[in-house]
Design an enzyme around this catalytic site. Sequence first.
Site, PDB file in Angstrom:
ATOM      1  N   ASP A 245       0.836  -1.191   0.000  1.00 32.35           N
ATOM      2  CA  ASP A 245       0.000   0.000   0.000  1.00 32.35           C
ATOM      3  C   ASP A 245       0.879   1.252   0.000  1.00 32.35           C
ATOM      4  O   ASP A 245       1.875   1.319   0.719  1.00 32.35           O
ATOM      5  CB  ASP A 245      -0.891  -0.037   1.250  1.00 32.35           C
ATOM      6  CG  ASP A 245      -1.830   1.140   1.341  1.00 32.35           C
ATOM      7  OD1 ASP A 245      -2.701   1.273   0.462  1.00 32.35           O
ATOM      8  OD2 ASP A 245      -1.701   1.929   2.295  1.00 32.35           O
TER       9      ASP A 245
ATOM     10  N   GLU B  57       1.718  -0.458  -5.020  1.00 29.59           N
ATOM     11  CA  GLU B  57       0.806   0.631  -5.365  1.00 29.59           C
ATOM     12  C   GLU B  57       1.717   1.845  -5.523  1.00 29.59           C
ATOM     13  O   GLU B  57       2.163   2.419  -4.527  1.00 29.59           O
ATOM     14  CB  GLU B  57      -0.224   0.865  -4.266  1.00 29.59           C
ATOM     15  CG  GLU B  57      -1.205   1.977  -4.616  1.00 29.59           C
ATOM     16  CD  GLU B  57      -2.158   2.308  -3.485  1.00 29.59           C
ATOM     17  OE1 GLU B  57      -3.326   2.614  -3.770  1.00 29.59           O
ATOM     18  OE2 GLU B  57      -1.734   2.279  -2.307  1.00 29.59           O
TER      19      GLU B  57
END
Length: 658
Positions: free
Chosen positions: A336, A371
């Site tokens: 993330d 990401e």
Amino acid sequence: MTQLAIGEATPHGATYDGHGVNFTLFSAHAERVELCVFDSRGNERRYDLPGRRGDVWHGYLAGARPGLRYGYRVHGPWQPAQGHRFNPAKLLLDPYARRVEGELKDHPLLHGGHDEPDYRDNAAVAPKSVIISDHYDWEDDAAPRTPWGKTVIYEAHVKGLTYLHPELPQEIRGTYKALGHPVMVAYFKQLGITALELLPVAQFASEPRLQRMGLTNYWGYNPMAMFALHPAWASSPETALDEFRDAVKALHRAGIEVILDIVLNHSAELDLDGPTFSLRGIDNRSYYWIRDDGDYHNWTGCGNTLNLSHPGVVEYACECLRYWVETCHVDGFRFDLASVMGRTPTFRQDAPLFAAIKACPVLSTVKLIAEPWDIGEGGYQVGNFPPPFAEWNDHFRDAARRFWLPRNLTTGEFACRFAASSDVFKRNGRTPGASVNLLTAHDGFTLRDCVCFNQKHNEANGEENRDGTNSNYSDNHGKEGLGGPLDLMERRRDSIHALLATLLLSQGTPMLLAGDEHGHSQHGNNNAYCQDNALTWLDWQQANRGLTTFTAALIRLRQQIPALTGNSWWEEGDGNVRWLNKNAQPLSADEWQNGPKLMQILLSDRFLIAINATLEVTDIVLPEGEWRAVPPFAGEDNPVITAVWQGPAHGLCVFQRG
């Protein structure tokens, strides 16, 4: 139990050896560290950690056993302007805790970000670390190691995926056990996915703001204990680890990989108004990026940012990842806000954490997916991660939506995204698999909502619809909401089919959001992070079976096309791809940039994707030869076509040469 022996500086964390427990704690700026252990009635006993090697404090407690609850009190300077917030009145979680007892409540005794220290003791309300024994019989478990070219990822939430599944035993719905149940394994195999990517399973907390609103953090991107499994999805906290490993083992036996979404960018301590329960009190200056005024750099939007260029924090991050691979046998990670991993503080491909991962024989061989952005300056880094990382490709997501849901997009741009965005990823020895193609993900509209809503509808989140992106590239096809007349519903169906075909027949690594193959809707909520309810849980009884069958057929078709499974870049004349216009001629320069959205893509010289993304029925002349539509595009009457396909508006069909 006796006083502490000096013990060893490694391994890090609390390690049970059958006779006692060795404790270690990293803190570069501490002056003294106390280990605090608690009996069953909550009585506390404190021991100074007697040893120190470098920045690691350590001690050995003979007679300590699994089940022991413990924490730390760390002494040092209180100098907020310099980033130091030591306060021994606050009990702190072990960053390496394998299990945690207690939730992180919105309680004033847990706050520690103010200008003056709060000397009230918080042990009565603070979460406690718990010693575990992590022995487990893996039997003959083996990692599937699916090649990137054959990988199809399925992003899912542990609870939301199975909580409403009627064929699962009631008591295991929404749990780790459900993931490995034969009903779910059979579904994954029928669908054809090769990797299950789980939203965060490391223990997380609900932000104080959500607690005050009566909401919870559902997605899990607010990490509290990076080595501990979130206990809410287990029969009991004591059995969570084994239940998760049972699921991994069952999935591996079916050839399905398990990828964890992991949050190595911030912690649940949030900003200076957030709770202090671990890193802030252990060594705030080392663990976080600190501004000159002592506040945090907030490159995550969550209040703080982990300093993953500090040697001690790099070691912590790598040991966390190795723990999940070695102890839980996971097959990879999705990171993330992964640009934080490369901050020094500017983003660098040779950042310390990247170098450490590449040098690690364990981590460098599992699937690593970034990401590739954060919200700080220079945070957008799509295409810039070093091997062996793959990356979420938002270029693909936006281009696919803009191509099929009327927006301006050239045929050339669409083709570039279809070809694994070679302009972005064909560098540094990377392969097409580095482009993780997606239409949707946990954040944003579901696929069904992309064709039913022009605007987000996030009122239930309690922020007056201010949260969530406004750049959705969606199209409600003439009416906002799920319902509508038959012709509108058919157009929506056609758009969904075209989008799914684009995702699953493009070069690169496809990622499917769980529920998109069912027609799942969140009723226009594109930021359902705090909705632990029927809005996010998949309703298996209302699933669109026809769409599920269509999706599974696309995945099977994908696995038959060498140009897609080979994971090598397409080169002109290599037989992998030819780009043709509606007359089966090579696209001209003008057609690439200014032509109507009509094209044919010939893959491996025998699979033809005919595309009509215009609003009109159009005849498309097929290349010379005999062609027959393939499932899921073949109807009961599937004649051989030798000349022209009448392409419906917003239509797509795949043919195979006879």
